[in-house]
Design a protein around this motif. Structure first.
Motif, short mmCIF file in Angstrom:
data_model
loop_
_atom_site.label_atom_id
_atom_site.label_comp_id
_atom_site.label_asym_id
_atom_site.label_seq_id
_atom_site.Cartn_x
_atom_site.Cartn_y
_atom_site.Cartn_z
N UNK A 1 0.83 -1.20 0.00
CA UNK A 1 0.00 0.00 0.00
C UNK A 1 0.86 1.26 0.00
N UNK A 2 1.95 1.22 0.78
CA UNK A 2 2.88 2.35 0.78
C UNK A 2 3.53 2.50 -0.60
N UNK A 3 3.91 1.35 -1.19
CA UNK A 3 4.51 1.39 -2.53
C UNK A 3 3.52 1.95 -3.55
N UNK A 4 2.23 1.68 -3.34
CA UNK A 4 1.20 2.21 -4.23
C UNK A 4 1.19 3.73 -4.19
N UNK A 5 1.27 4.30 -2.99
CA UNK A 5 1.28 5.76 -2.86
C UNK A 5 2.53 6.35 -3.53
N UNK A 6 3.69 5.74 -3.25
CA UNK A 6 4.93 6.27 -3.82
C UNK A 6 4.98 6.06 -5.33
N UNK A 7 4.44 4.93 -5.81
CA UNK A 7 4.44 4.67 -7.24
C UNK A 7 3.54 5.65 -7.98
N UNK A 8 2.44 6.04 -7.35
CA UNK A 8 1.55 7.01 -7.96
C UNK A 8 2.30 8.32 -8.23
N UNK A 9 3.08 8.76 -7.23
CA UNK A 9 3.88 9.96 -7.44
C UNK A 9 4.92 9.78 -8.53
N UNK A 10 5.52 8.58 -8.60
CA UNK A 10 6.52 8.34 -9.64
C UNK A 10 5.88 8.29 -11.02
N UNK A 11 4.69 7.71 -11.14
CA UNK A 11 3.97 7.70 -12.42
C UNK A 11 3.75 9.13 -12.91
N UNK A 12 3.31 9.98 -11.99
CA UNK A 12 3.03 11.37 -12.36
C UNK A 12 4.32 12.10 -12.75
N UNK A 13 5.42 11.83 -12.01
CA UNK A 13 6.70 12.46 -12.35
C UNK A 13 7.19 12.01 -13.72
N UNK A 14 7.02 10.72 -14.03
CA UNK A 14 7.45 10.21 -15.34
C UNK A 14 6.67 10.88 -16.46
N UNK A 15 5.36 11.00 -16.29
CA UNK A 15 4.56 11.65 -17.32
C UNK A 15 4.97 13.10 -17.51
N UNK A 16 5.37 13.74 -16.41
CA UNK A 16 5.79 15.14 -16.49
C UNK A 16 7.10 15.27 -17.25
N UNK A 17 8.09 14.44 -16.90
CA UNK A 17 9.40 14.54 -17.53
C UNK A 17 9.43 13.93 -18.93
N UNK A 18 8.38 13.22 -19.30
CA UNK A 18 8.25 12.75 -20.68
C UNK A 18 7.48 13.76 -21.53
N UNK A 19 7.17 14.91 -20.96
CA UNK A 19 6.43 15.98 -21.64
C UNK A 19 5.07 15.51 -22.11
N UNK A 20 4.45 14.65 -21.31
CA UNK A 20 3.09 14.21 -21.59
C UNK A 20 2.13 15.01 -20.71
N UNK A 21 0.85 14.86 -20.99
CA UNK A 21 -0.15 15.53 -20.18
C UNK A 21 -0.39 14.74 -18.89
N UNK A 22 -1.23 15.28 -18.03
CA UNK A 22 -1.53 14.62 -16.77
C UNK A 22 -2.18 13.27 -17.02
N UNK A 23 -1.83 12.29 -16.18
CA UNK A 23 -2.37 10.94 -16.32
C UNK A 23 -3.87 10.91 -16.06
#
Length: 393
Positions: free
Chosen positions: A157-179
């Protein structure tokens, strides 16, 4: 007064406009670099991922009983030293550490120093087989313990919270829109499949999103999907060829730790960059932001220090499963800060009409659904017509 036009009024300084796509990215998620460059970048991601894969079991197994300075020195017309900083840094420091090892600089040093700095520790390369294909249950039949199961559930569950932030960071640095929410759920679901396979193959640690690789996207300014796919190919290839994998696994841990100082900084500031959509002049926003960050750092530090000193967490009852449910998540800074910020943001003066704009919610309305923004199809559609079997809503 002499005649003539009045002096022009100086232009008022304007704040930087918010951007739902990060600018100045060399290759976005859908624009692959040339193949030679993509292969080198993929190998860089492999090195970073290898550091995490080696460091975590190295720390866990004994308990279970068993610098980017070159762009300032070297200048080039092409961003070679910016883009391949990890390869240059790792190779230079790795060779230096190997020369120190061969020269006997670490002889007689404490075991902890030798374990961290030597490149020939524990006969890692000699003991590795040339070819080894992993298979399920290679360490024996699985066992079940209710206390450990509850602990891993909370860790997931903790990994889920941290992974959600990482997913959003990846989309940001890939110059994609919000997930969109359905894309985020898809990523979490496949992460669960990865954790299942980790258990079947006995990898000691489960599968999680590599926050470090998200930071590497920012360092290289290359968010191409092809680069990450090539990196996955390197991981599979070197996991079967044991000797080659052992060579790279001999990289001293301090080298990887130094790189993480850069990567975690990029990921952290990637999350903070989303505050551009909020009203930072609002005292409500200031309170939620400051209080959640401070408590996230403080509570997790208390739980971790208490456990390190006493050998058990602050919650210490006769029920081990209950202890793990409380101690494990509250030892994570991201979990505590995220849960607290989410609770305050959704309860504090929520009914006030102006609050919604202060929260920046109006920016994200079009990204709630997959079809709410035309760019979602370009960035997040699956290849080989897989959207037919895994539809996004």
């Amino acid at each position: 007064m002499s005649g003539g036009a009045a002096p022009a009024k100086a232009a008022e300084p304007q704040p930087h406009p918010p951007k739902d796509q990060l600018p100045n990215i060399s290759y976005c998620i859908t624009s692959p670099p040339p193949w030679p460059e993509a292969i080198l970048l993929g190998f860089q991601h492999y090195l970073v991922m290898l550091g995490t894969t080696v460091l975590i079991p190295t720390a866990l197994v004994p308990q279970m009983g068993g610098g980017n300075y070159m762009p300032h020195v070297l200048h080039s017309g092409r961003p070679i030293f910016d883009r391949f900083a990890v390869i240059f840094s790792v190779v230079i420091v790795w060779i230096y550490a190997h020369l120190l090892t061969v020269g006997g600089a670490y002889n007689g040093k404490p075991p902890r120093t030798q374990l961290s700095c030597r490149t020939d520790r524990a006969g890692l390369i000699d003991a590795a087989p040339w070819i080894r294909v992993p298979y399920p249950f290679q360490w024996g039949a699985p066992s079940f313990d209710a206390g450990e199961a509850f602990a891993m559930m909370m860790a997931s569950f903790v990994a889920l919270v941290e992974s959600t932030g990482a997913f959003i960071a990846v989309s940001r640095y890939a110059s994609a829109t919000m997930l969109p929410s359905s894309i985020l759920s898809r990523g979490v679901g496949w992460q669960g499949v990865g954790i299942l396979f980790s258990g079947l193959f006995g990898t000691v640690n489960g599968s999680s999103v590599s926050v470090e690789n998200a930071g590497l996207l920012a360092l290289t300014r290359v968010g191409s999907r092809r680069v990450v796919q090539i990196s996955a190919g390197f991981m599979i290839f070197f996991s079967i060829l044991g000797k080659f994998g052992a060579v790279f696994a001999s990289i001293p841990a301090p080298i990887i730790a130094a790189l993480y100082c850069l990567f975690f900084a990029y990921v952290g500031v990637g999350g903070l960059s989303f505050l551009q959509f909020c009203n930072l002049n609002s005292f409500r926003t200031k309170f939620i932001l400051g209080f959640s960050v401070f408590m996230g750092l403080s509570v997790a530090q208390y739980f971790n220090e208490y456990t390190a000193i006493n050998g058990y967490g602050p919650v210490h009852t006769s029920g081990r499963w209950f202890n793990d449910i409380i101690n494990v998540p509250f030892s994570s800074e991201a979990f505590v800060a995220g849960i607290l910020a989410y609770f305050l943001d959704n309860t504090l003066h929520k009914k006030d009409g102006a609050i919604r704009k202060d929260r920046g919610k109006h920016w994200w309305d079009k990204f709630k659904n997959f079809k709410g923004d035309t760019r979602s199809e370009e960035f997040y559609s699956l290849p080989f017509n897989l959207n037919k079997y895994f539809p996004s809503v």
